[in-house]
Scaffold this motif. Structure first.
Motif, PDB file in Angstrom:
ATOM      1  N   VAL A  10      63.229  67.613   2.939  1.00 34.79           N
ATOM      2  CA  VAL A  10      62.700  66.262   2.757  1.00 34.79           C
ATOM      3  C   VAL A  10      61.183  66.337   2.954  1.00 34.79           C
ATOM      4  CG1 VAL A  10      62.627  63.927   3.715  1.00 34.79           C
ATOM      5  CG2 VAL A  10      64.806  65.118   3.494  1.00 34.79           C
ATOM      6  N   GLN A  11      60.433  65.751   2.034  1.00 32.50           N
ATOM      7  CA  GLN A  11      58.973  65.776   2.135  1.00 32.50           C
ATOM      8  C   GLN A  11      58.500  64.753   3.157  1.00 32.50           C
ATOM      9  OE1 GLN A  11      56.438  66.081  -1.387  1.00 32.50           O
ATOM     10  NE2 GLN A  11      55.322  64.307  -0.617  1.00 32.50           N
ATOM     11  N   THR A  63      59.628  60.967   1.872  1.00 31.84           N
ATOM     12  CA  THR A  63      60.112  60.810   0.507  1.00 31.84           C
ATOM     13  C   THR A  63      61.443  61.533   0.401  1.00 31.84           C
ATOM     14  OG1 THR A  63      57.833  60.763  -0.292  1.00 31.84           O
ATOM     15  CG2 THR A  63      59.558  61.165  -1.933  1.00 31.84           C
ATOM     16  N   HIS A  64      62.487  60.790   0.027  1.00 34.42           N
ATOM     17  CA  HIS A  64      63.831  61.369   0.020  1.00 34.42           C
ATOM     18  C   HIS A  64      64.664  60.768  -1.106  1.00 34.42           C
ATOM     19  CE1 HIS A  64      65.833  57.773   1.691  1.00 34.42           C
ATOM     20  NE2 HIS A  64      64.648  57.562   2.248  1.00 34.42           N
ATOM     21  N   ASN A  65      65.834  61.360  -1.326  1.00 36.30           N
ATOM     22  CA  ASN A  65      66.743  60.843  -2.355  1.00 36.30           C
ATOM     23  C   ASN A  65      68.115  60.510  -1.778  1.00 36.30           C
ATOM     24  OD1 ASN A  65      67.726  63.376  -1.927  1.00 36.30           O
ATOM     25  ND2 ASN A  65      67.613  64.045  -4.044  1.00 36.30           N
ATOM     26  N   CYS A  66      68.174  60.207  -0.503  1.00 35.98           N
ATOM     27  CA  CYS A  66      69.431  59.824   0.130  1.00 35.98           C
ATOM     28  C   CYS A  66      69.855  58.454  -0.381  1.00 35.98           C
ATOM     29  CB  CYS A  66      69.257  59.789   1.645  1.00 35.98           C
ATOM     30  SG  CYS A  66      70.736  59.239   2.523  1.00 35.98           S
ATOM     31  N   ARG A  74      63.262  57.517  -2.695  1.00 37.42           N
ATOM     32  CA  ARG A  74      62.925  56.396  -1.837  1.00 37.42           C
ATOM     33  C   ARG A  74      61.796  56.853  -0.925  1.00 37.42           C
ATOM     34  NH1 ARG A  74      68.436  54.446   0.752  1.00 37.42           N
ATOM     35  NH2 ARG A  74      67.195  52.675   1.386  1.00 37.42           N
ATOM     36  N   ILE A  75      60.931  55.934  -0.562  1.00 35.75           N
ATOM     37  CA  ILE A  75      59.813  56.239   0.321  1.00 35.75           C
ATOM     38  C   ILE A  75      59.905  55.339   1.544  1.00 35.75           C
ATOM     39  CG2 ILE A  75      57.310  56.215   0.580  1.00 35.75           C
ATOM     40  CD1 ILE A  75      57.145  56.808  -2.442  1.00 35.75           C
ATOM     41  N   GLU A  96      68.635  57.594  10.078  1.00 37.05           N
ATOM     42  CA  GLU A  96      69.700  57.590   9.077  1.00 37.05           C
ATOM     43  C   GLU A  96      69.078  57.023   7.799  1.00 37.05           C
ATOM     44  OE1 GLU A  96      72.389  58.146   6.719  1.00 37.05           O
ATOM     45  OE2 GLU A  96      72.976  58.781   8.731  1.00 37.05           O
ATOM     46  N   LEU A  97      68.703  57.910   6.877  1.00 41.92           N
ATOM     47  CA  LEU A  97      67.964  57.502   5.688  1.00 41.92           C
ATOM     48  C   LEU A  97      68.793  56.659   4.726  1.00 41.92           C
ATOM     49  CD1 LEU A  97      65.977  60.784   5.046  1.00 41.92           C
ATOM     50  CD2 LEU A  97      65.156  58.651   6.069  1.00 41.92           C
ATOM     51  N   SER A  98      70.104  56.758   4.774  1.00 39.99           N
ATOM     52  CA  SER A  98      70.909  55.963   3.845  1.00 39.99           C
ATOM     53  C   SER A  98      70.865  54.477   4.177  1.00 39.99           C
ATOM     54  CB  SER A  98      72.369  56.444   3.853  1.00 39.99           C
ATOM     55  OG  SER A  98      72.948  56.239   5.129  1.00 39.99           O
ATOM     56  N   SER A  99      70.426  54.121   5.378  1.00 41.40           N
ATOM     57  CA  SER A  99      70.412  52.717   5.752  1.00 41.40           C
ATOM     58  C   SER A  99      68.995  52.143   5.842  1.00 41.40           C
ATOM     59  CB  SER A  99      71.107  52.515   7.107  1.00 41.40           C
ATOM     60  OG  SER A  99      70.416  53.221   8.114  1.00 41.40           O
ATOM     61  N   THR A 100      67.971  52.916   5.452  1.00 46.24           N
ATOM     62  CA  THR A 100      66.592  52.419   5.493  1.00 46.24           C
ATOM     63  C   THR A 100      66.199  51.878   4.133  1.00 46.24           C
ATOM     64  OG1 THR A 100      65.705  54.597   4.972  1.00 46.24           O
ATOM     65  CG2 THR A 100      65.900  54.018   7.304  1.00 46.24           C
ATOM     66  N   ARG A 101      65.350  50.910   4.145  1.00 44.09           N
ATOM     67  CA  ARG A 101      64.857  50.323   2.883  1.00 44.09           C
ATOM     68  C   ARG A 101      63.352  50.371   2.861  1.00 44.09           C
ATOM     69  NH1 ARG A 101      68.781  50.464  -0.345  1.00 44.09           N
ATOM     70  NH2 ARG A 101      70.646  49.466   0.325  1.00 44.09           N
TER      71      ARG A 101
END
Length: 101
Positions: A10-11, A63-66, A74-75, A96-101
């Protein structure tokens, strides 16, 4: 983490926020201070330095793609608390990146 699994590669960028002058001149873009990628366990260590005339406002940009569709990213931007600037390391809680906006 992405759905409770560590995310590697993850960057993570260390940035410094610059407000600039919107009406009196050109906008000063945020300063780039460095980047790393998370390891196989999803961990990372990053540091940087900058020279400013006023108090610095550092943040990390992840910066991730979860939890995205194929090839979407997503940033997430997180401010670094003042108490960790020029002092001790900041040990972030796992995200937990899947729950961040």
């Amino acid at each position: 983490y992405c759905e409770d699994k560590a995310m590697k590669d993850v960057q993570v960028e260390l940035m410094e926020r610059d407000v600039g002058e919107l009406f009196a001149g050109p906008v000063d873009p945020d300063d780039y201070l460095g980047h790393v990628h998370s390891n196989a366990h999803g961990n990372f260590t990053i540091s940087g330095e900058t020279e400013e005339f006023t108090k610095i406002e550092p943040y990390i940009r992840i910066t991730h793609n979860c939890a995205t569709e194929s090839k979407c990213v997503r940033i997430l931007e997180i401010d670094i608390p003042d108490s960790y600037i020029n002092t001790k390391p900041w040990l972030m809680e796992p995200l937990e990146l899947s729950s961040t906006r």
